[in-house]
Design a protein around this motif. Structure first.
Motif, PDB file in Angstrom:
ATOM      1  N   UNK A   1      18.517   5.562   9.739  1.00  0.00           N
ATOM      2  CA  UNK A   1      17.815   3.916  10.088  1.00  0.00           C
ATOM      3  C   UNK A   1      18.938   3.390   8.372  1.00  0.00           C
ATOM      4  N   UNK A   2      19.216   3.630   7.489  1.00  0.00           N
ATOM      5  CA  UNK A   2      19.695   2.979   6.337  1.00  0.00           C
ATOM      6  C   UNK A   2      20.925   2.589   6.767  1.00  0.00           C
ATOM      7  N   UNK A   3      21.883   2.850   7.689  1.00  0.00           N
ATOM      8  CA  UNK A   3      22.805   3.008   8.536  1.00  0.00           C
ATOM      9  C   UNK A   3      23.232   1.412   8.742  1.00  0.00           C
ATOM     10  N   UNK A   4      22.055   1.335  10.053  1.00  0.00           N
ATOM     11  CA  UNK A   4      22.564   0.177  10.702  1.00  0.00           C
ATOM     12  C   UNK A   4      21.683  -0.607   9.892  1.00  0.00           C
ATOM     13  N   UNK A   5      21.234  -0.705   8.303  1.00  0.00           N
ATOM     14  CA  UNK A   5      20.781  -2.014   7.910  1.00  0.00           C
ATOM     15  C   UNK A   5      21.372  -2.902   7.115  1.00  0.00           C
TER      16      UNK A   5
ATOM     17  N   UNK B   1      22.464  -4.236   4.067  1.00  0.00           N
ATOM     18  CA  UNK B   1      23.605  -3.080   3.072  1.00  0.00           C
ATOM     19  C   UNK B   1      22.401  -4.387   1.575  1.00  0.00           C
ATOM     20  N   UNK B   2      21.525  -4.670   0.909  1.00  0.00           N
ATOM     21  CA  UNK B   2      20.938  -5.406   0.763  1.00  0.00           C
ATOM     22  C   UNK B   2      20.318  -3.775  -0.336  1.00  0.00           C
ATOM     23  N   UNK B   3      20.944  -3.461  -2.230  1.00  0.00           N
ATOM     24  CA  UNK B   3      20.765  -2.453  -2.688  1.00  0.00           C
ATOM     25  C   UNK B   3      19.225  -2.612  -3.978  1.00  0.00           C
ATOM     26  N   UNK B   4      18.297  -2.970  -3.261  1.00  0.00           N
ATOM     27  CA  UNK B   4      16.705  -3.535  -4.026  1.00  0.00           C
ATOM     28  C   UNK B   4      16.055  -2.146  -3.872  1.00  0.00           C
ATOM     29  N   UNK B   5      14.963  -2.089  -4.487  1.00  0.00           N
ATOM     30  CA  UNK B   5      13.922  -1.093  -4.049  1.00  0.00           C
ATOM     31  C   UNK B   5      13.059  -0.993  -3.828  1.00  0.00           C
ATOM     32  N   UNK B   6      12.650  -0.453  -2.199  1.00  0.00           N
ATOM     33  CA  UNK B   6      11.467  -0.342  -1.359  1.00  0.00           C
ATOM     34  C   UNK B   6      12.844  -1.380   0.153  1.00  0.00           C
ATOM     35  N   UNK B   7      13.609  -1.890  -0.287  1.00  0.00           N
ATOM     36  CA  UNK B   7      14.724  -1.770   1.289  1.00  0.00           C
ATOM     37  C   UNK B   7      15.141  -0.547   2.333  1.00  0.00           C
ATOM     38  N   UNK B   8      15.478  -0.481   3.414  1.00  0.00           N
ATOM     39  CA  UNK B   8      16.162   0.374   4.664  1.00  0.00           C
ATOM     40  C   UNK B   8      17.580   1.160   3.321  1.00  0.00           C
ATOM     41  N   UNK B   9      17.910  -0.205   3.231  1.00  0.00           N
ATOM     42  CA  UNK B   9      19.228   0.692   2.199  1.00  0.00           C
ATOM     43  C   UNK B   9      18.898   1.258   1.215  1.00  0.00           C
ATOM     44  N   UNK B  10      18.428   0.812   0.217  1.00  0.00           N
ATOM     45  CA  UNK B  10      17.660   1.681  -0.852  1.00  0.00           C
ATOM     46  C   UNK B  10      17.308   2.972  -0.626  1.00  0.00           C
ATOM     47  N   UNK B  11      16.116   3.304   0.586  1.00  0.00           N
ATOM     48  CA  UNK B  11      15.883   4.879   0.749  1.00  0.00           C
ATOM     49  C   UNK B  11      16.782   5.356   1.226  1.00  0.00           C
ATOM     50  N   UNK B  12      17.828   5.384   2.028  1.00  0.00           N
ATOM     51  CA  UNK B  12      18.813   5.088   2.930  1.00  0.00           C
ATOM     52  C   UNK B  12      19.092   6.266   2.037  1.00  0.00           C
ATOM     53  N   UNK B  13      20.659   5.064   0.812  1.00  0.00           N
ATOM     54  CA  UNK B  13      21.203   5.956  -0.441  1.00  0.00           C
ATOM     55  C   UNK B  13      20.460   6.966  -1.001  1.00  0.00           C
ATOM     56  N   UNK B  14      19.072   6.913  -1.663  1.00  0.00           N
ATOM     57  CA  UNK B  14      19.003   7.715  -2.334  1.00  0.00           C
ATOM     58  C   UNK B  14      18.613   9.034  -1.650  1.00  0.00           C
ATOM     59  N   UNK B  15      18.038   9.083  -0.075  1.00  0.00           N
ATOM     60  CA  UNK B  15      18.158  10.073   1.078  1.00  0.00           C
ATOM     61  C   UNK B  15      19.829  10.571   1.163  1.00  0.00           C
ATOM     62  N   UNK B  16      20.416   9.935   0.515  1.00  0.00           N
ATOM     63  CA  UNK B  16      21.736  10.657   1.321  1.00  0.00           C
ATOM     64  C   UNK B  16      21.827  11.418   0.385  1.00  0.00           C
ATOM     65  N   UNK B  17      22.069  10.501  -1.464  1.00  0.00           N
ATOM     66  CA  UNK B  17      22.649  11.591  -2.524  1.00  0.00           C
ATOM     67  C   UNK B  17      21.481  13.112  -2.259  1.00  0.00           C
TER      68      UNK B  17
END
Length: 323
Positions: A58-62, A64-80
């Motif tokens: 989901x975050x791949x297509x969101x 790209x704003x890396x702020x807590x609570x955003x899809x992009x931020x959650x995707x970065x954490x999950x990818x790690x």
């Protein structure tokens, strides 16, 4: 070959509960991918991986704003977390191969480790994660809308069922074989028409390798371009009456080159095309030979994109055993 054998060998029962709320997140496709790529069979571990993969996909297509609570931020954490877990599987497999406890033919991971030479675990993990994401979401999307369109068009469902019955009647052994898959021509035409109307990947980006002009627009070298599978597939110059669902479009030689691009085209065509075809046709085979179904609310259930195409209400259906 292990990949093909594992997928073709699957001929087990389908739980009716999994069909009552069919969605693009079908567990079946992800489980097959985990088994074929990593020999991962533990249901609980597969479930935990799938949750992380869904967050990343989901975050791949969101935005790209890396702020807590955003899809992009959650995707970065999950990818790690994903990279850490897959890297651990890779390290364990390296030890098994070193000690002779695993065969090169065991799965795709073993094959890669035996043939690509030295590489960092993290780099290999990224490649495995990419293949898993591609093999999960796209095939699941196609399977979901196949169920949708087969319910909408009973005469097409009957033709698919007849083709599958003929294949079964000609078989002498249990389980599907490669030659059986090759006989599913009309079933694949149906799947292709589904992917024409609902491309599992609506489009993607490319970079202009040289200056060029297109319909009065000048495109400089190095610019990013977005090619749209959706717009191409709905172009009446290529597909007359593009809104009409017609699997016969793919009879004979089919559409002109580069007008039908659910897997892309040219040297960068999706390498998982045949893998996806196997998954889709095996799902179709096992569904139609066991079940009939009806849409619960066909007029209310619309198609949305979030980030891939999905039915807005999860595609609830009523199923009946095949007589």
């Amino acid at each position: 070959m292990r990949l093909l054998k594992d997928i073709l060998r699957w001929n087990g029962p389908i739980k009716t509960s999994s069909l009552s709320s069919l969605s693009p997140k079908i567990m079946f496709t992800f489980s097959i991918a985990c088994r074929s790529l990593l020999s991962l069979d533990d249901p609980e571990r597969v479930r935990q991986l799938r949750e992380k993969f869904n967050t990343v996909a989901v975050g791949v297509f969101s935005i790209p704003i890396d702020l807590p609570g955003t899809r992009f931020n959650r995707a970065i954490k999950a990818s790690r977390l994903l990279r850490k877990e897959v890297s651990a599987i890779i390290r364990q497999r390296k030890e098994e191969l070193k000690d002779g406890k695993a065969l090169e033919e065991k799965d795709i991971l073993s094959h890669m480790l035996m043939n690509i030479g030295e590489t960092k675990d993290e780099d290999l993990a990224d490649k495995i994660i990419g293949v898993l994401i591609g093999g999960h979401d796209t095939a699941s999307t196609v399977c979901t809308f196949i169920v949708n369109y087969l319910a909408e068009f009973p005469h097409i469902y009957q033709r698919v069922l007849q083709e599958q019955k003929e294949i079964l009647n000609q078989k002498k052994e249990k389980g599907l074989r490669w030659e059986d898959i090759e006989k599913m021509r009309y079933s694949w035409n149906v799947a292709c028409e589904v992917m024409r109307i609902v491309p599992p990947v609506p489009g993607t980006f490319r970079e202009a390798i040289d200056h060029f002009s297109f319909k009065g627009f000048y495109i400089p070298k190095g610019w990013k371009l977005y090619w749209s599978a959706t717009a191409t597939h709905m172009n009446p110059d290529y597909f007359p009456e593009p809104e009409r669902f017609d699997p016969n479009r793919f009879e004979g030689s089919g559409p002109k080159p580069y007008t039908y691009v659910p897997f892309g085209g040219g040297p960068r065509m999706c390498p998982g095309r045949e893998y996806g075809r196997l998954e889709i046709l095996i799902v179709m085979h096992n569904l139609v030979k066991r079940f009939k179904w009806e849409l619960v609310s066909p007029k209310e259930n619309k198609r949305v994109v979030d980030p891939l195409p999905i039915p807005s209400k999860g595609l609830p259906i009523t199923i009946f055993p095949q007589s």
